[in-house]
Design an enzyme around this catalytic site. Structure first.
Site, short mmCIF file in Angstrom:
data_model
loop_
_atom_site.label_atom_id
_atom_site.label_comp_id
_atom_site.label_asym_id
_atom_site.label_seq_id
_atom_site.Cartn_x
_atom_site.Cartn_y
_atom_site.Cartn_z
N GLY A 223 0.82 -1.20 0.00
CA GLY A 223 0.00 0.00 0.00
C GLY A 223 0.85 1.25 0.00
O GLY A 223 1.99 1.26 -0.48
N SER A 224 0.32 2.30 0.58
CA SER A 224 0.93 3.61 0.49
C SER A 224 2.14 3.76 1.41
O SER A 224 2.26 3.07 2.43
CB SER A 224 -0.09 4.69 0.83
N GLY A 228 2.59 2.60 5.33
CA GLY A 228 3.74 1.76 5.59
C GLY A 228 4.67 2.35 6.64
O GLY A 228 5.21 1.63 7.49
N GLU A 246 5.54 -3.46 1.18
CA GLU A 246 5.71 -3.14 -0.23
C GLU A 246 4.95 -1.83 -0.47
O GLU A 246 3.72 -1.83 -0.57
CB GLU A 246 5.15 -4.25 -1.13
N CYS A 280 1.97 2.26 -8.87
CA CYS A 280 3.13 3.06 -8.50
C CYS A 280 4.12 3.12 -9.66
O CYS A 280 4.96 4.02 -9.71
CB CYS A 280 3.80 2.50 -7.25
#
Length: 298
Positions: A223-224, A228, A246, A280
């Protein structure tokens, strides 16, 4: 008709939390409706995972592989329905959703090969002693999935975690709960023991409560960067727990000394708009080298 909100301990359960729904980006029609998991429902899912872990961790790797292979076969048989659901709920074109479903299946063989290459028992003599390396399941893990590749990315955590003998509590992205539900449905149909995989739906509050649950042995997140970083700070105080992050990033796309402008234009456009622009890796900034100069396009 009762909602099938959460899959806990091998049973579908009607939730008691606040209302939750996903809508198709193409037409805003409701794809899935249900409720977010309450704290007590998350507690029940973690408890069920702990009970499931006891037997699953003692199951042979060969047996775990058999279940995973059957899951892959089940996904393949439902490929069209699965791909159409991903497209409808997430918004990506059908051709790309089909590649995502294919990636779900291929992850199984990749994980089995990786296990066989990396996880065998090894032994060596060190002075007068003997060093032995053995691999054991870690415990109960949470998986927090993203919305942009709602099947492939959480599956990239689920398959290795389950094949390694761990039990999982899975919370899909709140805008793609139907895809998460279908994945868990397919796992439940192929003989995965009760409690080994548990599903809770919800938004940020559900994720936060699950991520900090004392019954977890680790968390796997895609995620973001913002979320994170928050998770990293929390788990930094708990070194006994595993954390895999990740997080999203973004890099410019550079075109330099291009011999095929048409191909470069195609790849640039595809990079910017694949997954409806929700990756991303999607290009946000284009740098074109023109002789000794560079031109930047935002």
């Amino acid at each position: 008709m009762a909602h099938r909100d959460h899959f806990i301990g091998g049973q579908w359960m009607a939730g008691q939390g606040s209302l939750l729904a996903s809508h198709s980006p193409a037409g805003d029609d409701v794809v899935w409706s249900g409720t977010a998991a309450t704290d007590s429902e998350v507690d029940a899912a973690v408890d069920a995972a702990r009970r499931g872990f006891l037997s699953w961790s003692e199951t042979s790797f060969e047996r775990r592989c058999e279940v995973a292979v059957r899951f892959g076969e089940r996904v393949r048989r439902h490929e069209d329905v699965f791909a159409r659901l991903i497209s409808r709920e997430m918004g990506k074109p059908l051709w790309e959703s089909r590649t995502e479903v294919a990636a779900v299946v291929s992850k199984i063989d990749l994980t089995i090969r990786a296990w066989n290459q990396r996880c065998g028992e090894s032994e060596e003599l060190i002075g007068d002693g003997r060093a032995v390396t053995r691999y054991r399941p870690h415990g109960v893990l949470a998986v927090l999935g993203p919305f942009n590749l709602p099947a492939h990315l959480p599956n990239g955590h689920l398959v290795p975690a389950l094949l390694a003998g761990n039990a999982v509590v899975f919370k899909p992205g709140e805008v793609t709960p139907a895809v998460g539900e279908m994945m868990v449905d397919l796992w439940s149909e192929v003989g995965l023991p009760a409690g080994v995989l548990n599903l809770v739906q919800g938004g940020a509050e559900t994720s936060r409560y699950l991520a900090r649950h004392p019954g977890l042995d680790g968390l796997l997140f895609t995620g973001s960067y913002k979320v994170g970083l928050e998770l990293s700070r929390w788990y930094g105080r708990h070194p006994e727990k595993m954390l895999a992050l990740e997080m999203g990033g973004n890099n410019p796309l550079i075109v330099d000394r291009c011999s095929d402008p048409a191909a470069a234009a195609f790849l640039t456009t595809q990079s910017a708009y694949i997954t409806s622009g929700q990756r991303c890796t999607c290009a946000r900034r284009l740098i074109v080298i023109d002789g000794e100069e560079s031109r930047t396009f935002l």
